[in-house]
Design an enzyme around this catalytic site. Structure first.
Site, PDB file in Angstrom:
ATOM      1  N   MET A   1      18.935 -15.893   5.243  1.00 52.28           N
ATOM      2  CA  MET A   1      18.462 -14.497   5.157  1.00 52.28           C
ATOM      3  C   MET A   1      18.202 -14.216   3.682  1.00 52.28           C
ATOM      4  O   MET A   1      18.918 -13.440   3.032  1.00 52.28           O
ATOM      5  CB  MET A   1      19.528 -13.556   5.744  1.00 52.28           C
TER       6      MET A   1
ATOM      7  N   GLY B   1      29.438  -8.124  13.491  1.00 52.79           N
ATOM      8  CA  GLY B   1      30.127  -7.054  14.206  1.00 52.79           C
ATOM      9  C   GLY B   1      29.271  -5.857  14.587  1.00 52.79           C
ATOM     10  O   GLY B   1      29.804  -4.784  14.843  1.00 52.79           O
TER      11      GLY B   1
ATOM     12  N   PHE C   1      24.926  -8.108   8.593  1.00 55.77           N
ATOM     13  CA  PHE C   1      26.353  -7.880   8.827  1.00 55.77           C
ATOM     14  C   PHE C   1      26.763  -8.441  10.188  1.00 55.77           C
ATOM     15  O   PHE C   1      25.970  -8.411  11.132  1.00 55.77           O
ATOM     16  CB  PHE C   1      26.671  -6.378   8.799  1.00 55.77           C
TER      17      PHE C   1
ATOM     18  N   ASP D   1      25.639 -18.323   7.766  1.00 54.65           N
ATOM     19  CA  ASP D   1      24.774 -17.198   7.390  1.00 54.65           C
ATOM     20  C   ASP D   1      24.695 -17.055   5.879  1.00 54.65           C
ATOM     21  O   ASP D   1      25.692 -16.749   5.224  1.00 54.65           O
ATOM     22  CB  ASP D   1      25.344 -15.896   7.977  1.00 54.65           C
TER      23      ASP D   1
ATOM     24  N   MET E   1      16.824 -12.248  16.533  1.00 56.61           N
ATOM     25  CA  MET E   1      17.896 -11.388  16.011  1.00 56.61           C
ATOM     26  C   MET E   1      18.123 -10.247  16.998  1.00 56.61           C
ATOM     27  O   MET E   1      17.209  -9.464  17.270  1.00 56.61           O
ATOM     28  CB  MET E   1      17.532 -10.827  14.633  1.00 56.61           C
TER      29      MET E   1
ATOM     30  N   MET F   1      23.139 -14.922   2.868  1.00 55.59           N
ATOM     31  CA  MET F   1      22.537 -13.605   2.576  1.00 55.59           C
ATOM     32  C   MET F   1      22.450 -13.406   1.069  1.00 55.59           C
ATOM     33  O   MET F   1      23.428 -13.649   0.359  1.00 55.59           O
ATOM     34  CB  MET F   1      23.414 -12.493   3.157  1.00 55.59           C
TER      35      MET F   1
ATOM     36  N   HIS G   1      21.294 -20.381   8.591  1.00 57.37           N
ATOM     37  CA  HIS G   1      20.418 -19.214   8.788  1.00 57.37           C
ATOM     38  C   HIS G   1      20.194 -18.568   7.429  1.00 57.37           C
ATOM     39  O   HIS G   1      21.079 -17.899   6.898  1.00 57.37           O
ATOM     40  CB  HIS G   1      21.128 -18.261   9.777  1.00 57.37           C
TER      41      HIS G   1
ATOM     42  N   ASP H   1      21.169 -14.213  18.115  1.00 57.17           N
ATOM     43  CA  ASP H   1      22.098 -13.987  17.000  1.00 57.17           C
ATOM     44  C   ASP H   1      22.371 -12.498  16.811  1.00 57.17           C
ATOM     45  O   ASP H   1      21.488 -11.739  16.397  1.00 57.17           O
ATOM     46  CB  ASP H   1      21.500 -14.592  15.728  1.00 57.17           C
ATOM     47  N   GLY H   2      23.620 -12.113  17.081  1.00 63.12           N
ATOM     48  CA  GLY H   2      24.061 -10.745  16.807  1.00 63.12           C
ATOM     49  C   GLY H   2      24.603 -10.041  18.039  1.00 63.12           C
ATOM     50  O   GLY H   2      23.884  -9.847  19.020  1.00 63.12           O
TER      51      GLY H   2
END
Ligand code: DX5
Ligand code: ZN
Length: 219
Positions: free
Chosen positions: A68, A145, A143, A35, A137, A37, A66, A175-176
């Site tokens: 972002m 969690g 984030f 990820d 998503m 970011m 990924h 994802d998530g």
């Protein structure tokens, strides 16, 4: 068919990345989800190209990157050189998505498109044949969690119908907030790949948790 499992390194112990990657190498994970970011597209900053290269040096599993970030076109080559096998950009960050997908393919990588929870899957209709993987998503990106958004099931079914109607070979990645409770229903709705961060890395035995996710079957 077994789902593909892509543990997210975002939830790993960054002070022991080599050890964490070696744990994933020994597991049934199919990919390592990475990820990226930028603090602009999403309200958080993770890590960038040198850390991705370091992960790749130890990884025996393909890297599923990924992005972002805004202006992803500026970084596609750098992430490909850092070891990306799949590069996913956000629909919401691309003004010329078709061109971006071509650029990823020209680099020899698989091309993915991630869509935020508010973005309808139908917006991908005219490019679906050019997409190797759609990331739906199931949380707002930024984030690990977070709580799984229930509307995801409907998006997966609608995207699966679209893929079949267009005769495309696109895989659906979720994802998530993925866990053993929601994954069977997601698989039944048409999901192919599960990203799991905190559910894997916060468990007492991550290798076994990956194996449990891998052994999920259609319900
Ligand atoms: C969220 C990231 C996810 C995240 C998933 O912005 O794209 O890949 O790491 O983490 P969990 O599985 O903890 O929701
Ligand atoms: Zn991700």
């Amino acid at each position: 068919m077994s789902p593909l499992i892509a543990p997210s390194i975002l939830a790993a112990d960054f002070a022991n990345l080599q050890r964490e990657v070696e744990m994933l190498n020994l597991s049934e994970a199919d990919y390592i989800h990475v990820d990226i970011m930028d603090g602009v597209f999403v309200p958080n900053i993770s890590f960038g190209i040198p850390v991705t290269e370091a992960i790749h040096r130890h990884a025996k599993k393909p890297l599923d990157i990924h992005l972002m970030i805004v202006n992803p076109d500026n970084y596609l080559e750098a992430f490909r050189n850092a070891g990306a096998e799949v590069i996913s950009v956000h629909y919401e960050a691309c003004n010329h998505l078709h061109r971006t997908l071509q650029a990823i393919h020209d680099l020899g990588a698989k091309a993915g498109v991630a869509i935020n929870p508010h973005t309808p899957v139908e917006l991908l209709s005219d490019v679906i044949q050019d997409i190797d993987q759609v990331i739906i998503m199931s949380v707002n990106p930024g984030f690990g969690g977070q709580k799984f958004i229930e509307n995801t099931y409907s998006k997966v079914s609608r995207l699966k119908d679209l893929i079949l109607a267009k005769g495309a070979k696109t895989k659906i990645e979720i994802d998530g907030g993925v866990n053993l409770q929601n994954a069977p229903k997601l698989l039944t709705a048409g999901a192919d790949v599960f990203v799991a961060g905190s559910f894997v890395f916060n468990s007492s035995d991550p290798v076994q948790t990956i194996s449990q996710l891998k052994s999920i079957r259609l319900v």
